[in-house]
Write a protein that holds these residues in place. Structure first.
Motif, PDB file in Angstrom:
ATOM      1  N   GLN A 199       0.917  -1.349  -0.041  1.00 11.45           N
ATOM      2  CA  GLN A 199      -0.327  -0.199   0.175  1.00 11.45           C
ATOM      3  C   GLN A 199       0.931   1.560  -0.045  1.00 11.45           C
ATOM      4  OE1 GLN A 199      -3.502   0.501   0.179  1.00 11.45           O
ATOM      5  NE2 GLN A 199      -3.669  -1.048  -0.619  1.00 11.45           N
ATOM      6  N   GLY A 200       2.365   1.304   0.356  1.00 10.60           N
ATOM      7  CA  GLY A 200       3.272   2.607   0.905  1.00 10.60           C
ATOM      8  C   GLY A 200       3.896   2.627  -0.747  1.00 10.60           C
ATOM      9  N   ILE A 201       3.506   1.219  -1.540  1.00 16.26           N
ATOM     10  CA  ILE A 201       4.502   2.180  -2.697  1.00 16.26           C
ATOM     11  C   ILE A 201       3.751   3.365  -4.115  1.00 16.26           C
ATOM     12  CG2 ILE A 201       5.777   0.900  -4.903  1.00 16.26           C
ATOM     13  CD1 ILE A 201       5.778  -1.891  -3.435  1.00 16.26           C
ATOM     14  N   ASP A 202       4.654   4.420  -3.671  1.00 11.66           N
ATOM     15  CA  ASP A 202       4.403   4.931  -4.681  1.00 11.66           C
ATOM     16  C   ASP A 202       3.870   4.728  -6.106  1.00 11.66           C
ATOM     17  OD1 ASP A 202       3.352   8.208  -6.451  1.00 11.66           O
ATOM     18  OD2 ASP A 202       6.369   8.289  -6.069  1.00 11.66           O
ATOM     19  N   ARG A 203       2.358   5.381  -6.730  1.00 10.81           N
ATOM     20  CA  ARG A 203       2.277   4.411  -8.141  1.00 10.81           C
ATOM     21  C   ARG A 203       3.201   5.015  -9.262  1.00 10.81           C
ATOM     22  NH1 ARG A 203       0.048  -0.045  -6.461  1.00 10.81           N
ATOM     23  NH2 ARG A 203      -0.882   0.039  -9.013  1.00 10.81           N
ATOM     24  N   SER A 204       3.787   5.999  -8.942  1.00  8.83           N
ATOM     25  CA  SER A 204       4.413   6.904 -10.367  1.00  8.83           C
ATOM     26  C   SER A 204       6.099   6.027 -10.388  1.00  8.83           C
ATOM     27  CB  SER A 204       4.786   8.169 -10.260  1.00  8.83           C
ATOM     28  OG  SER A 204       5.348   7.802  -8.609  1.00  8.83           O
ATOM     29  N   MET A 205       6.308   4.805  -9.702  1.00  5.50           N
ATOM     30  CA  MET A 205       7.437   4.091  -9.925  1.00  5.50           C
ATOM     31  C   MET A 205       7.085   3.122 -11.376  1.00  5.50           C
ATOM     32  SD  MET A 205       8.723   3.647  -6.028  1.00  5.50           S
ATOM     33  CE  MET A 205      10.169   2.626  -6.935  1.00  5.50           C
ATOM     34  N   TYR A 206       5.763   2.736 -11.178  1.00  9.62           N
ATOM     35  CA  TYR A 206       5.053   1.911 -11.976  1.00  9.62           C
ATOM     36  C   TYR A 206       5.220   2.361 -13.654  1.00  9.62           C
ATOM     37  CZ  TYR A 206       4.150  -1.341  -7.793  1.00  9.62           C
ATOM     38  OH  TYR A 206       3.813  -2.262  -6.531  1.00  9.62           O
ATOM     39  N   GLU A 207       4.887   3.586 -13.489  1.00  6.50           N
ATOM     40  CA  GLU A 207       4.897   4.510 -15.356  1.00  6.50           C
ATOM     41  C   GLU A 207       5.786   4.875 -15.342  1.00  6.50           C
ATOM     42  OE1 GLU A 207       2.417   8.190 -14.102  1.00  6.50           O
ATOM     43  OE2 GLU A 207       0.107   7.184 -13.007  1.00  6.50           O
ATOM     44  N   ASN A 216       5.929  -6.340 -17.726  1.00  5.59           N
ATOM     45  CA  ASN A 216       5.074  -7.544 -17.209  1.00  5.59           C
ATOM     46  C   ASN A 216       4.848  -7.844 -15.880  1.00  5.59           C
ATOM     47  OD1 ASN A 216       6.595  -9.863 -16.401  1.00  5.59           O
ATOM     48  ND2 ASN A 216       7.019  -9.927 -19.022  1.00  5.59           N
ATOM     49  N   ARG A 217       3.732  -7.848 -15.186  1.00  7.59           N
ATOM     50  CA  ARG A 217       3.738  -8.108 -13.830  1.00  7.59           C
ATOM     51  C   ARG A 217       4.574  -8.540 -12.789  1.00  7.59           C
ATOM     52  NH1 ARG A 217      -1.401  -6.102 -12.075  1.00  7.59           N
ATOM     53  NH2 ARG A 217      -0.215  -5.795 -10.362  1.00  7.59           N
ATOM     54  N   TRP A 218       4.932  -9.671 -13.416  1.00 10.41           N
ATOM     55  CA  TRP A 218       6.299 -10.326 -12.583  1.00 10.41           C
ATOM     56  C   TRP A 218       7.675  -9.551 -12.762  1.00 10.41           C
ATOM     57  CZ3 TRP A 218       5.370 -13.964  -9.750  1.00 10.41           C
ATOM     58  CH2 TRP A 218       4.042 -14.674 -10.548  1.00 10.41           C
ATOM     59  N   GLN A 219       7.832  -9.206 -13.980  1.00  8.89           N
ATOM     60  CA  GLN A 219       9.237  -7.549 -13.995  1.00  8.89           C
ATOM     61  C   GLN A 219       8.738  -7.023 -13.137  1.00  8.89           C
ATOM     62  OE1 GLN A 219       9.519  -6.652 -17.803  1.00  8.89           O
ATOM     63  NE2 GLN A 219      10.951  -8.353 -18.607  1.00  8.89           N
ATOM     64  N   GLU A 220       7.161  -6.121 -12.713  1.00  5.56           N
ATOM     65  CA  GLU A 220       6.821  -4.652 -11.792  1.00  5.56           C
ATOM     66  C   GLU A 220       7.150  -5.814 -10.447  1.00  5.56           C
ATOM     67  OE1 GLU A 220       2.841  -4.015 -12.777  1.00  5.56           O
ATOM     68  OE2 GLU A 220       3.377  -2.098 -14.324  1.00  5.56           O
ATOM     69  N   LEU A 221       7.145  -6.605 -10.454  1.00  4.72           N
ATOM     70  CA  LEU A 221       6.842  -7.104  -9.154  1.00  4.72           C
ATOM     71  C   LEU A 221       8.811  -7.032  -8.510  1.00  4.72           C
ATOM     72  CD1 LEU A 221       5.940  -9.049  -6.403  1.00  4.72           C
ATOM     73  CD2 LEU A 221       6.097 -11.009  -7.885  1.00  4.72           C
ATOM     74  N   TRP A 222       9.142  -8.320  -9.851  1.00  6.41           N
ATOM     75  CA  TRP A 222      10.750  -7.758  -8.750  1.00  6.41           C
ATOM     76  C   TRP A 222      11.986  -7.241  -9.153  1.00  6.41           C
ATOM     77  CZ3 TRP A 222      13.738 -11.694  -7.187  1.00  6.41           C
ATOM     78  CH2 TRP A 222      15.085 -11.678  -7.317  1.00  6.41           C
ATOM     79  N   TYR A 223      11.524  -5.614  -9.918  1.00  4.96           N
ATOM     80  CA  TYR A 223      11.782  -4.437 -10.332  1.00  4.96           C
ATOM     81  C   TYR A 223      11.102  -3.642 -10.020  1.00  4.96           C
ATOM     82  CZ  TYR A 223      14.740  -7.334 -14.038  1.00  4.96           C
ATOM     83  OH  TYR A 223      15.251  -7.764 -14.616  1.00  4.96           O
ATOM     84  N   ILE A 224      10.403  -3.846  -9.323  1.00  2.00           N
ATOM     85  CA  ILE A 224       9.681  -1.981  -8.315  1.00  2.00           C
ATOM     86  C   ILE A 224       9.361  -2.548  -7.650  1.00  2.00           C
ATOM     87  CG2 ILE A 224       8.476  -0.387  -8.832  1.00  2.00           C
ATOM     88  CD1 ILE A 224       8.613  -0.552 -11.544  1.00  2.00           C
ATOM     89  N   SER A 307      18.996  -9.021   0.087  1.00  2.00           N
ATOM     90  CA  SER A 307      19.714  -8.007   0.104  1.00  2.00           C
ATOM     91  C   SER A 307      20.089  -7.927  -2.089  1.00  2.00           C
ATOM     92  CB  SER A 307      20.940  -8.428   0.242  1.00  2.00           C
ATOM     93  OG  SER A 307      21.499  -9.161  -0.427  1.00  2.00           O
ATOM     94  N   LYS A 308      20.003  -9.354  -2.631  1.00  2.00           N
ATOM     95  CA  LYS A 308      19.593  -9.492  -3.669  1.00  2.00           C
ATOM     96  C   LYS A 308      18.411  -8.848  -4.566  1.00  2.00           C
ATOM     97  CE  LYS A 308      24.064 -11.312  -3.363  1.00  2.00           C
ATOM     98  NZ  LYS A 308      25.115 -10.688  -3.434  1.00  2.00           N
ATOM     99  N   VAL A 309      17.549  -9.305  -3.679  1.00  2.00           N
ATOM    100  CA  VAL A 309      15.890  -8.585  -4.617  1.00  2.00           C
ATOM    101  C   VAL A 309      16.429  -7.402  -5.801  1.00  2.00           C
ATOM    102  CG1 VAL A 309      13.780  -7.704  -4.369  1.00  2.00           C
ATOM    103  CG2 VAL A 309      14.917 -10.177  -3.016  1.00  2.00           C
ATOM    104  N   GLY A 310      16.065  -7.610  -6.822  1.00  3.47           N
ATOM    105  CA  GLY A 310      16.104  -6.463  -7.506  1.00  3.47           C
ATOM    106  C   GLY A 310      17.607  -5.881  -7.958  1.00  3.47           C
ATOM    107  N   GLN A 311      18.473  -7.024  -7.987  1.00  2.00           N
ATOM    108  CA  GLN A 311      19.507  -5.733  -8.717  1.00  2.00           C
ATOM    109  C   GLN A 311      19.758  -6.596  -9.651  1.00  2.00           C
ATOM    110  OE1 GLN A 311      22.705  -7.355  -5.914  1.00  2.00           O
ATOM    111  NE2 GLN A 311      21.800  -6.162  -4.285  1.00  2.00           N
TER     112      GLN A 311
END
Length: 311
Positions: A199-207, A216-224, A307-311
């Motif tokens: 709930q606290g994630i800024d929606r503009s980051m997805y844009e 896709n949604r999986w890349q959104e999940l992993w990188y954002i 610590s490796k998440v999103g790298q």
């Protein structure tokens, strides 16, 4: 740190600089003082005392007799039940910990996509088993050892068995059933922390991510999504590890204490046996120290992985 602060610090010892900063932030320290006092009294001090008492032979009545590492030698070389308890605990932790953690994250991710009113209702539905005192009653009824148990009744009606199965008195079924029940009740504090993080994630980051090539949604999940909620991921990991290694209550509620043939006997059960039943406090403290060390190691490993998440 600014150049001015760097110059000031270079003219002071570390202790002087620390004391100066503490005085400058005295209001903040005053605010956290009650928590730190309670944390120290009820967490740090007991852990330190356990480490000291684990080196003694102590029964709560007589003066402790220092035996140094004898309790640990006895624990790993002469206590076959403890080795069984370690094996059962590791099996349970390796299954329930990761499964409950991933399930909490995926369910929270799914619920976060729902409209607000529906989200609140679905959150309550998924969270309820973790706070309900009737969970063990429900599972005890489902797998009751007589013909009134739902599973036994269905199997008898279908002709798959000719005699009721004593599920919680049969070593073959005890551990799998306890694992299932533990996973069923695992959507607790970690689940709520994940929802709060989402709930606290800024929606503009997805844009911005879509502009940068997120497809896709999986890349959104992993990188954002996951990199944006690392504090909640770490908190959820700590809670999952703690509950996975301290799951003795599930077994005791369903199978009694001890479980048949020690099929689901855990380190927590062993600790309770020697600490609360036999009053061998020195030996039980050694068990507690070993469990504490294992949990610290598991937390450090999880922290390194996250610590490796999103790298």
């Amino acid at each position: 740190m600014s150049k001015k602060k760097a110059v000031i610090r270079s003219d002071m010892t570390r202790a002087q600089w620390t004391w100066k900063e503490m005085k400058r932030n005295k209001v903040a320290y005053a605010m956290i003082a009650p928590y730190m006092l309670i944390f120290t009294l009820f967490t740090v001090v007991p852990v330190a005392l356990s480490m000291v008492i684990s080196l003694t032979n102590f029964n709560l009545l007589e003066i402790p007799d220092v035996v140094w590492l004898d309790n640990y030698i006895r624990l790993f070389l002469d206590d076959d039940i403890f080795i069984t308890a370690c094996k059962n605990t590791l099996i349970f932790a390796m299954i329930v910990g990761p499964v409950s953690y991933l399930m909490s994250l995926m369910v929270a991710w799914f619920i976060n996509e729902l409209p607000p009113k529906i989200r609140a209702l679905v959150t309550l539905v998924f969270y309820a088993p973790s706070i309900s005192g009737q969970v063990y009653l429900i599972w005890g009824t489902l797998f009751s050892g007589d013909s009134y148990g739902w599973v036994n009744g269905i199997l008898l009606d279908l002709g798959l068995i000719t005699k009721e199965i004593q599920f919680f008195q049969n070593a073959k079924y005890v551990m799998p059933l306890c694992i299932v029940v533990a996973i069923w009740t695992s959507l607790g504090t970690s689940f709520l922390s994940f929802i709060a993080g989402l709930q606290g994630i800024d929606r503009s980051m997805y844009e911005a991510g879509a502009v940068d090539g997120v497809r896709n949604r999986w890349q959104e999940l992993w990188y954002i999504t996951l990199p944006s909620m690392k504090p909640q991921l770490m908190f959820g990991a700590v809670m999952s590890i703690t509950s996975a290694f301290g799951f003795g209550g599930v077994v005791t509620a369903l199978c009694g204490f001890p479980s048949v043939d020690y099929a689901a006997h855990t380190i927590m059960h062993h600790l309770d046996d020697y600490g609360s039943q036999r009053f061998e406090v020195g030996y039980s403290s050694a068990i507690a120290v070993v469990l504490f060390a294992v949990m610290i190691g598991a937390n450090m490993l999880v922290k390194k992985v996250l610590s490796k998440v999103g790298q």
